[in-house]
Design a protein around this motif. Structure first.
Motif, mmCIF file in Angstrom:
data_model
loop_
_atom_site.group_PDB
_atom_site.id
_atom_site.type_symbol
_atom_site.label_atom_id
_atom_site.label_comp_id
_atom_site.label_asym_id
_atom_site.label_seq_id
_atom_site.Cartn_x
_atom_site.Cartn_y
_atom_site.Cartn_z
ATOM 1 N N LEU A 3 0.857 -1.178 0.000
ATOM 2 C CA LEU A 3 0.000 0.000 0.000
ATOM 3 C C LEU A 3 0.895 1.230 0.000
ATOM 4 C CD1 LEU A 3 -2.578 -1.041 2.738
ATOM 5 C CD2 LEU A 3 -2.808 -1.266 0.269
ATOM 6 N N THR A 4 0.459 2.290 -0.667
ATOM 7 C CA THR A 4 1.266 3.508 -0.768
ATOM 8 C C THR A 4 0.475 4.706 -0.251
ATOM 9 O OG1 THR A 4 2.395 2.625 -2.701
ATOM 10 C CG2 THR A 4 2.552 4.987 -2.349
ATOM 11 N N LEU A 5 1.162 5.551 0.508
ATOM 12 C CA LEU A 5 0.578 6.788 1.010
ATOM 13 C C LEU A 5 1.515 7.936 0.668
ATOM 14 C CD1 LEU A 5 -1.473 8.417 2.694
ATOM 15 C CD2 LEU A 5 -0.118 7.816 4.713
ATOM 16 N N ASP A 6 1.059 8.840 -0.187
ATOM 17 C CA ASP A 6 1.828 10.026 -0.553
ATOM 18 C C ASP A 6 1.306 11.194 0.278
ATOM 19 O OD1 ASP A 6 3.262 12.068 -1.690
ATOM 20 O OD2 ASP A 6 2.570 11.710 -3.736
ATOM 21 N N LEU A 7 2.159 11.759 1.106
ATOM 22 C CA LEU A 7 1.747 12.834 2.012
ATOM 23 C C LEU A 7 1.917 14.229 1.410
ATOM 24 C CD1 LEU A 7 3.159 11.449 5.361
ATOM 25 C CD2 LEU A 7 0.794 11.440 4.580
ATOM 26 N N GLY A 23 -4.533 5.578 9.411
ATOM 27 C CA GLY A 23 -5.467 4.854 8.549
ATOM 28 C C GLY A 23 -4.787 3.811 7.684
ATOM 29 N N ILE A 24 -3.657 4.165 7.089
ATOM 30 C CA ILE A 24 -2.978 3.209 6.204
ATOM 31 C C ILE A 24 -2.348 2.072 7.006
ATOM 32 C CG2 ILE A 24 -0.691 4.288 6.000
ATOM 33 C CD1 ILE A 24 -2.056 3.415 2.815
ATOM 34 N N ILE A 25 -1.866 2.354 8.214
ATOM 35 C CA ILE A 25 -1.302 1.300 9.067
ATOM 36 C C ILE A 25 -2.407 0.330 9.486
ATOM 37 C CG2 ILE A 25 -0.179 0.787 11.281
ATOM 38 C CD1 ILE A 25 1.717 1.989 9.190
ATOM 39 N N PHE A 26 -3.558 0.857 9.901
ATOM 40 C CA PHE A 26 -4.682 0.003 10.283
ATOM 41 C C PHE A 26 -5.191 -0.800 9.088
ATOM 42 C CE2 PHE A 26 -5.711 3.200 13.829
ATOM 43 C CZ PHE A 26 -4.952 2.507 14.739
ATOM 44 N N LYS A 27 -5.285 -0.161 7.928
ATOM 45 C CA LYS A 27 -5.761 -0.849 6.725
ATOM 46 C C LYS A 27 -4.814 -1.990 6.344
ATOM 47 C CE LYS A 27 -7.032 -0.105 1.909
ATOM 48 N NZ LYS A 27 -7.174 0.883 0.837
ATOM 49 N N ALA A 28 -3.513 -1.729 6.397
ATOM 50 C CA ALA A 28 -2.532 -2.764 6.062
ATOM 51 C C ALA A 28 -2.611 -3.925 7.041
ATOM 52 C CB ALA A 28 -1.127 -2.177 6.054
ATOM 53 N N ALA A 53 7.987 9.621 14.266
ATOM 54 C CA ALA A 53 7.517 9.713 15.649
ATOM 55 C C ALA A 53 6.185 8.987 15.811
ATOM 56 C CB ALA A 53 7.382 11.173 16.062
ATOM 57 N N MET A 54 5.314 9.120 14.832
ATOM 58 C CA MET A 54 4.034 8.417 14.887
ATOM 59 C C MET A 54 4.241 6.903 14.873
ATOM 60 S SD MET A 54 1.335 10.448 12.540
ATOM 61 C CE MET A 54 0.132 9.186 12.915
ATOM 62 N N LEU A 55 5.160 6.452 14.021
ATOM 63 C CA LEU A 55 5.417 5.012 13.935
ATOM 64 C C LEU A 55 5.985 4.455 15.235
ATOM 65 C CD1 LEU A 55 6.850 4.751 10.317
ATOM 66 C CD2 LEU A 55 4.591 4.023 11.116
ATOM 67 N N GLY A 56 6.561 5.307 16.059
ATOM 68 C CA GLY A 56 7.106 4.884 17.338
ATOM 69 C C GLY A 56 6.080 4.809 18.453
ATOM 70 N N GLN A 57 4.857 5.255 18.193
ATOM 71 C CA GLN A 57 3.814 5.211 19.216
ATOM 72 C C GLN A 57 3.412 3.757 19.486
ATOM 73 O OE1 GLN A 57 0.710 7.707 17.658
ATOM 74 N NE2 GLN A 57 1.780 9.592 18.217
ATOM 75 N N PRO A 58 3.268 3.403 20.754
ATOM 76 C CA PRO A 58 3.011 1.998 21.118
ATOM 77 C C PRO A 58 1.789 1.367 20.442
ATOM 78 C CG PRO A 58 3.523 3.274 23.068
ATOM 79 C CD PRO A 58 3.410 4.245 21.930
ATOM 80 N N HIS A 59 0.713 2.124 20.282
ATOM 81 C CA HIS A 59 -0.498 1.531 19.698
ATOM 82 C C HIS A 59 -0.337 1.237 18.206
ATOM 83 C CE1 HIS A 59 -1.151 5.778 18.727
ATOM 84 N NE2 HIS A 59 -2.026 5.381 17.819
ATOM 85 N N ASP A 74 15.786 9.032 0.678
ATOM 86 C CA ASP A 74 15.434 9.290 2.072
ATOM 87 C C ASP A 74 14.077 9.981 2.233
ATOM 88 O OD1 ASP A 74 16.297 11.725 1.086
ATOM 89 O OD2 ASP A 74 17.319 12.312 2.923
ATOM 90 N N GLY A 75 13.360 10.207 1.146
ATOM 91 C CA GLY A 75 12.014 10.757 1.200
ATOM 92 C C GLY A 75 10.952 9.675 1.152
ATOM 93 N N ARG A 76 11.357 8.440 1.482
ATOM 94 C CA ARG A 76 10.421 7.312 1.420
ATOM 95 C C ARG A 76 10.681 6.386 2.608
ATOM 96 N NH1 ARG A 76 10.276 3.925 -4.074
ATOM 97 N NH2 ARG A 76 12.438 3.647 -3.497
ATOM 98 N N ILE A 77 9.598 5.950 3.253
ATOM 99 C CA ILE A 77 9.675 5.073 4.415
ATOM 100 C C ILE A 77 8.897 3.802 4.106
ATOM 101 C CG2 ILE A 77 9.090 4.818 6.865
ATOM 102 C CD1 ILE A 77 9.082 7.963 6.952
ATOM 103 N N PHE A 78 9.495 2.654 4.393
ATOM 104 C CA PHE A 78 8.828 1.378 4.222
ATOM 105 C C PHE A 78 8.472 0.819 5.592
ATOM 106 C CE2 PHE A 78 11.566 1.357 0.365
ATOM 107 C CZ PHE A 78 10.547 1.382 -0.583
ATOM 108 N N VAL A 79 7.224 0.407 5.758
ATOM 109 C CA VAL A 79 6.766 -0.216 6.985
ATOM 110 C C VAL A 79 6.439 -1.664 6.638
ATOM 111 C CG1 VAL A 79 5.098 -0.148 8.875
ATOM 112 C CG2 VAL A 79 5.777 1.985 7.737
ATOM 113 N N HIS A 80 7.145 -2.605 7.267
ATOM 114 C CA HIS A 80 6.996 -4.029 6.960
ATOM 115 C C HIS A 80 6.083 -4.703 7.977
ATOM 116 C CE1 HIS A 80 10.264 -3.867 4.004
ATOM 117 N NE2 HIS A 80 10.804 -2.998 4.848
ATOM 118 N N PHE A 81 5.189 -5.534 7.466
ATOM 119 C CA PHE A 81 4.216 -6.207 8.326
ATOM 120 C C PHE A 81 4.489 -7.690 8.491
ATOM 121 C CE2 PHE A 81 2.255 -2.285 7.332
ATOM 122 C CZ PHE A 81 1.507 -1.981 8.438
ATOM 123 N N LYS A 82 5.226 -8.308 7.608
ATOM 124 C CA LYS A 82 5.492 -9.751 7.709
ATOM 125 C C LYS A 82 6.967 -10.020 7.804
ATOM 126 C CE LYS A 82 1.384 -11.158 5.295
ATOM 127 N NZ LYS A 82 0.813 -11.927 4.249
#
Length: 82
Positions: A3-7, A23-28, A53-59, A74-82
């Motif tokens: 999934l991609t989110l362009d801010l 929203g994108i983290i919950f959707k993924a 900072a948001m990605l570091g929040q416990p929830h 460096d203008g792109r962040i990947f969040v891995h779920f598996k």
């Protein structure tokens, strides 16, 4: 699946940025996506710092496995779920 989110269109409104990232983290998490690509852009780095900072929040942190800043862009962040 990725999934991609362009801010870029949201950079002026902090509430919209927070809502979009959550929203994108919950959707993924629900759709069992492999990863999320978040594009805060290069700029001055404030938006990227906010996203990290948001990605570091416990929830949110308990929903994904790890995140990384793209080594070649460096203008792109990947969040891995598996």
């Amino acid at each position: 699946m990725t999934l991609t989110l362009d801010l870029h269109p949201l950079f002026r409104n902090e509430r919209d940025i927070d809502r979009a990232v959550r929203g994108i983290i919950f959707k993924a998490s629900v759709t069992k996506a492999d990863r999320v690509e978040i594009i805060p852009g290069k700029g001055a780095g404030k938006l990227k710092a906010r996203v990290l900072a948001m990605l570091g929040q416990p929830h949110l942190k308990k929903l994904y496995k790890r995140y990384e800043v793209d080594a070649s862009n460096d203008g792109r962040i990947f969040v891995h779920f598996k």
